[in-house]
Design a protein around this motif. Structure first.
Motif, PDB file in Angstrom:
ATOM      1  N   CYS A 395       0.837  -1.214   0.000  1.00  0.00           N
ATOM      2  CA  CYS A 395       0.000   0.000   0.000  1.00  0.00           C
ATOM      3  C   CYS A 395       0.869   1.260   0.000  1.00  0.00           C
ATOM      4  O   CYS A 395       0.523   2.261  -0.645  1.00  0.00           O
ATOM      5  CB  CYS A 395      -0.932   0.016   1.196  1.00  0.00           C
ATOM      6  SG  CYS A 395      -2.097  -1.357   1.221  1.00  0.00           S
ATOM      7  N   CYS A 398       1.594   2.238  -3.330  1.00  0.00           N
ATOM      8  CA  CYS A 398       0.449   2.227  -4.253  1.00  0.00           C
ATOM      9  C   CYS A 398      -0.093   3.636  -4.446  1.00  0.00           C
ATOM     10  O   CYS A 398      -0.304   4.383  -3.496  1.00  0.00           O
ATOM     11  CB  CYS A 398      -0.644   1.326  -3.689  1.00  0.00           C
ATOM     12  SG  CYS A 398      -2.131   1.316  -4.692  1.00  0.00           S
ATOM     13  N   GLN A 401      -3.306   4.531  -2.403  1.00  0.00           N
ATOM     14  CA  GLN A 401      -3.376   4.403  -0.940  1.00  0.00           C
ATOM     15  C   GLN A 401      -4.231   5.478  -0.254  1.00  0.00           C
ATOM     16  O   GLN A 401      -5.025   5.159   0.634  1.00  0.00           O
ATOM     17  CB  GLN A 401      -1.968   4.408  -0.331  1.00  0.00           C
ATOM     18  CG  GLN A 401      -1.992   4.093   1.162  1.00  0.00           C
ATOM     19  CD  GLN A 401      -0.651   4.284   1.834  1.00  0.00           C
ATOM     20  OE1 GLN A 401       0.147   5.127   1.407  1.00  0.00           O
ATOM     21  NE2 GLN A 401      -0.387   3.510   2.860  1.00  0.00           N
ATOM     22  N   CYS A 404      -7.857   4.445  -0.663  1.00  0.00           N
ATOM     23  CA  CYS A 404      -8.225   3.053  -0.421  1.00  0.00           C
ATOM     24  C   CYS A 404      -8.436   2.807   1.079  1.00  0.00           C
ATOM     25  O   CYS A 404      -8.563   3.758   1.854  1.00  0.00           O
ATOM     26  CB  CYS A 404      -7.122   2.153  -0.989  1.00  0.00           C
ATOM     27  SG  CYS A 404      -7.631   0.447  -1.225  1.00  0.00           S
ATOM     28  N   ARG A 422      -0.550  -7.804   0.300  1.00  0.00           N
ATOM     29  CA  ARG A 422      -1.789  -7.103  -0.037  1.00  0.00           C
ATOM     30  C   ARG A 422      -2.236  -7.371  -1.476  1.00  0.00           C
ATOM     31  O   ARG A 422      -3.401  -7.573  -1.751  1.00  0.00           O
ATOM     32  CB  ARG A 422      -1.573  -5.599   0.174  1.00  0.00           C
ATOM     33  CG  ARG A 422      -2.818  -4.855   0.491  1.00  0.00           C
ATOM     34  CD  ARG A 422      -3.000  -4.625   1.984  1.00  0.00           C
ATOM     35  NE  ARG A 422      -2.950  -5.823   2.760  1.00  0.00           N
ATOM     36  CZ  ARG A 422      -4.015  -6.580   3.056  1.00  0.00           C
ATOM     37  NH1 ARG A 422      -5.177  -6.254   2.624  1.00  0.00           N
ATOM     38  NH2 ARG A 422      -3.901  -7.640   3.811  1.00  0.00           N
ATOM     39  N   CYS A 428      -7.642  -6.128  -2.281  1.00  0.00           N
ATOM     40  CA  CYS A 428      -6.743  -5.287  -3.070  1.00  0.00           C
ATOM     41  C   CYS A 428      -7.062  -5.386  -4.560  1.00  0.00           C
ATOM     42  O   CYS A 428      -7.194  -4.369  -5.250  1.00  0.00           O
ATOM     43  CB  CYS A 428      -5.290  -5.699  -2.814  1.00  0.00           C
ATOM     44  SG  CYS A 428      -4.116  -4.737  -3.767  1.00  0.00           S
TER      45      CYS A 428
HETATM   46  S1  SF4 Z   1      -5.105  -2.479  -0.857  1.00  0.00           S
HETATM   47 FE1  SF4 Z   1      -4.213  -2.589  -2.905  1.00  0.00          FE
HETATM   48  S2  SF4 Z   1      -5.274  -0.977  -4.055  1.00  0.00           S
HETATM   49 FE2  SF4 Z   1      -5.572  -0.545  -1.890  1.00  0.00          FE
HETATM   50  S3  SF4 Z   1      -3.860   0.835  -1.309  1.00  0.00           S
HETATM   51 FE3  SF4 Z   1      -3.225  -1.246  -0.840  1.00  0.00          FE
HETATM   52  S4  SF4 Z   1      -2.086  -1.901  -2.647  1.00  0.00           S
HETATM   53 FE4  SF4 Z   1      -3.356  -0.142  -3.263  1.00  0.00          FE
END
Ligand code: SF4
Length: 470
Positions: A395, A398, A401, A404, A422, A428
């Motif tokens: 995350c 990402c 983040q 999310c 994740r 995810c």
């Molecule tokens: S769960 Fe997946 S989509 Fe959501 S922030 Fe983490 S890595 Fe990104």
């Protein structure tokens, strides 16, 4: 070029051939694929440098650094006291849907309703509530089997200035006592509608008589109260989804403008009867994307009636509006037992309805307390220590983040653990595909797409650029 101070902390992702960049505050833009390496080697063009400076993506002063910390804090969930109660007055139900998420009890079974003591403790909690606003959701089983318990709870909250209630019902039974409850101004009705009546019958009601009963009752409440007081939610089997237009039509023809598409939840009975629902990202993602595109085309052709998919609108709004932290399926941190709790028929308290289902299915006990002794427990604290995406390495890198969230109950349910990488989790994959879809639409040049997005974001005007580009 001078060495840059306050280098931007950008992450990137390629979506439909576009290179999307965002920082930890959730500020995003589209740029050249090699932007990050040129930032690292100090080789930005003047235009790129100006763009980053103007948007405070280069934090060259104390003020900008403080503003950035503030913006990051606004992306984090900020909840303090109880605001939302999910109550289960009875576990009994008069239907047996194939993917029922709860280990339900038969309609005539005994010992599955709140007893006097539990009712007293729940009404006591509500009577002592001193906040301005409280939302109560009645779940089941089928809560309308005990209208007396619903009324007792609503009466207990009469001193709360802004108290609203949602009664989640299969609408199999409607009588004067239930209608008297529905008549209350602060009561909303939530039901399930899986699409056409053929689909609804196959997945829920099972026979013609129950299906007709449901249809009659749904028509009755719609006629009596209008669609503003009623929400209907479809549950979709991703491996055998209904035809999109017929699903949309089932809602639109009844006056609904929001459709909350839910894949079968891998909980309770569903995990026994639909074991394939443990992983649904591939099929689900494809169907979901098709569904959103179909809504966009429909909205463009019928501009007097804009339809939205509720969860997509929420994800989209989270990209643009920091502070939307009341949706417990998508936020980080995602503290349990703070702003909402679930009280079961026996007085046990769970962090979420999904946790209740898992516990009732005998998979794992996720009780965090009970209504008699409270829920400030070691179990609650243990869950909350892991309820964030802030420390997760995937995350942290990402681009999504800031928008999310984290759902450890979903991880426990699917994998029996919360430390899986994740990127390997259903949560995810599902959210990666929703945010990919959102960004591909944000940067679409099509008028039809921009029209729907503006409406889903609640924006007026027709010349707003949603996504910037260097
Ligand atoms: S769960 Fe997946 S989509 Fe959501 S922030 Fe983490 S890595 Fe990104």
């Amino acid at each position: 070029m001078e060495e840059l101070d306050g280098l931007p902390n950008l992450r990137s992702r390629t979506v439909s051939d576009r290179h999307i960049f965002a920082n930890e505050e959730g500020r995003f833009f589209k740029g050249q694929h090699d932007l990050l390496s040129r930032i690292g080697s100090n080789e930005l063009s003047d235009q790129e440098l100006k763009f980053l400076q103007k948007r405070h993506l280069i934090k060259s002063s104390k003020l900008v650094k403080h503003a950035s910390l503030f913006a990051q804090a606004r992306r984090k969930t900020n909840v303090e006291g109880l605001e939302y109660l999910i109550l289960v007055p009875t576990l009994r139900c008069n239907l047996a849907c194939s993917y029922c998420q709860v280990s339900r009890a038969n309609e005539n079974a005994e010992g599955y309703d709140w007893d006097e003591a539990t009712l007293g403790q729940i009404t006591g909690l509500i009577k002592q509530f001193s906040g301005r606003s409280l939302k109560i959701e009645f779940q089941g089983g089928e809560p309308t089997l005990r209208p007396d318990l619903i009324s007792a709870v609503l009466d207990a909250g009469s001193h709360i200035p802004d108290m609203t209630a949602v009664i989640c019902t299969n609408l199999q039974r409607l009588d004067e006592e239930i209608l008297t409850i529905f008549n209350r101004e602060n009561v909303q009705i939530s039901t399930s509608l899986d699409g056409s009546l053929i689909t609804h019958k196959a997945q829920r009601t099972q026979d013609d008589a129950s299906t007709s009963q449901f249809e009659r009752n749904l028509s009755l409440v719609l006629k009596r109260y209008g669609p503003g007081k009623i929400s209907a939610l479809p549950t979709v089997n991703p491996n055998d989804p209904p035809e999109i237009d017929s699903l949309v039509e089932a809602f639109v023809s009844r006056g609904f403008t929001s459709i909350y598409l839910r894949p079968i939840n891998y909980q309770g009975f569903a995990r026994k009867q639909h074991p394939e629902s443990i992983e649904q990202s591939g099929h689900w993602g494809a169907y979901y994307s098709k569904f959103i595109h179909r809504l966009i085309a429909r909205n463009w052709d019928n501009r007097d009636q804009v339809i939205e998919e509720t969860y997509f609108s929420h994800c989209l709004n989270r990209i643009f509006k920091p502070g939307l932290d009341r949706h417990v399926d998508l936020r980080s941190p995602n503290p349990v037992g703070v702003d909402y709790i679930v009280v079961d028929f026996d007085g046990k308290i769970y962090p979420t309805d999904e946790a209740r289902m898992l516990s009732r299915s005998g998979i794992i006990d996720l009780t965090i307390g009970d209504i008699a002794t409270g829920w400030d427990s070691p179990e609650r604290r243990a869950l909350n220590e892991a309820s964030t995406n802030a420390d997760d390495p995937d995350c942290q890198n990402c681009v999504y983040q800031p928008y999310c969230g984290r759902d450890i109950i979903d991880d426990i349910s699917r994998y029996g653990r919360i430390d899986l990488r994740r990127h390997e989790t259903n949560f995810c994959k599902r959210h990666m595909s929703i945010f990919d879809l959102a960004f591909s639409l944000i940067y679409s040049n099509e008028d039809a797409v921009q029209y729907s997005l503006r409406h889903w974001l609640g924006l007026s005007g027709d010349s707003i650029t949603l996504g910037e580009s260097i």
